[in-house]
Write an enzyme that holds these catalytic residues in place. Structure first.
Site, PDB file in Angstrom:
ATOM      1  N   TRP A  10      82.141 -14.641  41.006  1.00  0.00           N
ATOM      2  CA  TRP A  10      82.355 -13.338  40.360  1.00  0.00           C
ATOM      3  C   TRP A  10      81.911 -12.166  41.238  1.00  0.00           C
ATOM      4  O   TRP A  10      82.204 -11.025  40.927  1.00  0.00           O
ATOM      5  CB  TRP A  10      81.592 -13.272  39.043  1.00  0.00           C
ATOM      6  CG  TRP A  10      82.143 -14.131  37.951  1.00  0.00           C
ATOM      7  CD1 TRP A  10      83.198 -14.997  38.026  1.00  0.00           C
ATOM      8  CD2 TRP A  10      81.662 -14.194  36.600  1.00  0.00           C
ATOM      9  NE1 TRP A  10      83.394 -15.601  36.809  1.00  0.00           N
ATOM     10  CE2 TRP A  10      82.467 -15.131  35.916  1.00  0.00           C
ATOM     11  CE3 TRP A  10      80.623 -13.571  35.903  1.00  0.00           C
ATOM     12  CZ2 TRP A  10      82.276 -15.436  34.576  1.00  0.00           C
ATOM     13  CZ3 TRP A  10      80.427 -13.876  34.566  1.00  0.00           C
ATOM     14  CH2 TRP A  10      81.243 -14.799  33.912  1.00  0.00           C
ATOM     15  N   LYS A  11      81.154 -12.452  42.285  1.00  0.00           N
ATOM     16  CA  LYS A  11      80.597 -11.386  43.136  1.00  0.00           C
ATOM     17  C   LYS A  11      79.825 -10.389  42.252  1.00  0.00           C
ATOM     18  O   LYS A  11      79.193 -10.818  41.308  1.00  0.00           O
ATOM     19  CB  LYS A  11      81.707 -10.735  43.957  1.00  0.00           C
ATOM     20  CG  LYS A  11      82.554 -11.787  44.688  1.00  0.00           C
ATOM     21  CD  LYS A  11      83.476 -11.218  45.699  1.00  0.00           C
ATOM     22  CE  LYS A  11      84.224 -12.367  46.381  1.00  0.00           C
ATOM     23  NZ  LYS A  11      85.103 -11.917  47.444  1.00  0.00           N
ATOM     24  N   HIS A 100      77.858 -16.639  52.163  1.00  0.00           N
ATOM     25  CA  HIS A 100      79.136 -15.941  51.964  1.00  0.00           C
ATOM     26  C   HIS A 100      79.261 -14.820  53.005  1.00  0.00           C
ATOM     27  O   HIS A 100      78.287 -14.150  53.319  1.00  0.00           O
ATOM     28  CB  HIS A 100      79.221 -15.378  50.545  1.00  0.00           C
ATOM     29  CG  HIS A 100      80.611 -14.950  50.193  1.00  0.00           C
ATOM     30  ND1 HIS A 100      81.161 -13.787  50.679  1.00  0.00           N
ATOM     31  CD2 HIS A 100      81.575 -15.551  49.444  1.00  0.00           C
ATOM     32  CE1 HIS A 100      82.411 -13.693  50.226  1.00  0.00           C
ATOM     33  NE2 HIS A 100      82.682 -14.749  49.472  1.00  0.00           N
ATOM     34  N   GLU A 176      86.505 -19.884  54.251  1.00  0.00           N
ATOM     35  CA  GLU A 176      86.982 -18.583  53.788  1.00  0.00           C
ATOM     36  C   GLU A 176      87.184 -17.649  54.986  1.00  0.00           C
ATOM     37  O   GLU A 176      86.247 -16.950  55.396  1.00  0.00           O
ATOM     38  CB  GLU A 176      85.960 -17.947  52.842  1.00  0.00           C
ATOM     39  CG  GLU A 176      85.711 -18.724  51.573  1.00  0.00           C
ATOM     40  CD  GLU A 176      85.230 -17.835  50.439  1.00  0.00           C
ATOM     41  OE1 GLU A 176      85.829 -17.909  49.360  1.00  0.00           O
ATOM     42  OE2 GLU A 176      84.278 -17.055  50.630  1.00  0.00           O
ATOM     43  N   GLY A 244      87.618 -15.516  44.121  1.00  0.00           N
ATOM     44  CA  GLY A 244      86.945 -14.273  43.751  1.00  0.00           C
ATOM     45  C   GLY A 244      87.710 -13.562  42.656  1.00  0.00           C
ATOM     46  O   GLY A 244      87.669 -13.947  41.485  1.00  0.00           O
ATOM     47  N   GLY A 245      88.459 -12.524  43.032  1.00  0.00           N
ATOM     48  CA  GLY A 245      89.162 -11.650  42.084  1.00  0.00           C
ATOM     49  C   GLY A 245      89.858 -12.355  40.929  1.00  0.00           C
ATOM     50  O   GLY A 245      89.652 -11.994  39.761  1.00  0.00           O
TER      51      GLY A 245
HETATM   52  P1  13P Z   1      89.120 -13.335  46.679  1.00  0.00           P
HETATM   53  O1  13P Z   1      89.619 -14.521  45.889  1.00  0.00           O
HETATM   54  O2  13P Z   1      88.916 -12.128  45.818  1.00  0.00           O
HETATM   55  O3  13P Z   1      89.957 -13.085  47.892  1.00  0.00           O
HETATM   56  O4  13P Z   1      87.651 -13.697  47.194  1.00  0.00           O
HETATM   57  C1  13P Z   1      87.459 -14.899  47.852  1.00  0.00           C
HETATM   58  C2  13P Z   1      86.005 -15.125  47.989  1.00  0.00           C
HETATM   59  O5  13P Z   1      85.341 -14.441  48.750  1.00  0.00           O
HETATM   60  C3  13P Z   1      85.385 -16.163  47.165  1.00  0.00           C
HETATM   61  O6  13P Z   1      84.093 -16.431  47.569  1.00  0.00           O
END
Ligand code: 13P
Length: 264
Positions: A10-11, A100, A176, A244-245
């Protein structure tokens, strides 16, 4: 039967606890078969709320495991602002994302720090999701340059980590590429497959076990969504996704789970 892992990162989202519980609840409701493992990694402040939501729904079909987005390498002490592995374990956290690229970039996290965090997290019984991946400038030089970058990161991040089978098995690597994160510019699936195979080879070498390449889990992360997730996870070498998003949207989460279900 294959086994795939879908991890939500979720950041720094969402802004309220109420919203966090809503998103977590949606992830819990997405019906996942036994061969799909789902893990949700909210910000620290929502872990307890999400843990109690999970406890209230012990029989939920898509019971997601809890993960944290970072951890410190000491269980307690004079380290202002930090959260230790034992604290996470006590909350029922099973996974922790370490290294990360956003932490490496914005918080100056080095490979040496990542290495200490991995050692402490594994020592406390947590599963580690180690993030590696090259920046755009390196990728422009070609696949070989990207592989060298990732190889160096793995060697430094996993230096001295026990190759004991039970411990090594608790390390999940998420590839990533930095240029693919949050940009919509997702990596080419065939390139990701090749990188996953490469990473597994490195793990065999680092963990001194030919079987480690079979046992280890390598995920892809970078602009993954309901539409493209199957393009990556169709490959046996790609064991899952770190998202993420799209992981914050209930309908996208459901679509991703559905897309994995259709894979054979
Ligand atoms: P996104 O899916 O938003 O590109 O982010 C990837 C991420 O950094 C997951 O750790």
């Amino acid at each position: 039967m294959f086994k795939k892992i879908l991890i939500a990162n979720w950041k720094e989202h969402p802004k309220s606890g109420r919203e966090a519980v809503k998103i977590f609840g949606a992830a819990m409701r997405a019906k996942t078969p036994k061969n799909i493992k789902t893990v949700v990694c909210p910000p620290f402040v929502y872990l307890e709320k999400c843990a109690s939501t999970a406890v209230r729904r012990p029989n939920a079909k898509g019971r997601a495991a809890l993960g944290a987005q970072d951890v410190f390498w000491k269980d307690e002490g004079p380290y202002t602002g930090e959260v230790g592995p034992a604290m996470l374990r006590a909350l029922g956290v099973a996974y922790v994302i370490i290294g990360h690229s956003e932490r490496r970039r914005w918080l100056g996290e080095t490979d040496a720090m990542v290495n200490k965090k991995i050692g402490a997290a594994l020592g406390a019984g947590l599963r580690v999701v180690l993030c590696v991946g090259e920046p755009a400038g390196v990728r422009k030089k070609g696949i070989a340059a990207a592989q060298k970058f990732v190889k160096d990161q793995l060697a430094k991040d996993l230096r001295g980590i026990s190759s004991d089978k039970k411990i090594a098995r608790r390390v999940v690597v998420a590839y990533e590429p930095i240029w693919a994160i949050g940009t919509g510019d997702s990596a080419d699936p065939a390139d990701v497959r090749a990188m996953a195979v490469f990473i597994k080879k490195q793990l065999s070498f680092l963990f001194k076990s030919p079987a480690a390449s079979r046992r280890s889990f390598v995920l892809y992360g970078g602009s993954v969504n309901g539409k493209n997730i199957a393009d990556y996870l169709q490959y046996e070498a790609v064991d899952g996704a770190l998202v993420g998003g799209a992981s914050l949207k209930a309908d996208e989460w459901k679509k991703m789970v559905e897309a994995i279900k259709t894979l054979r």
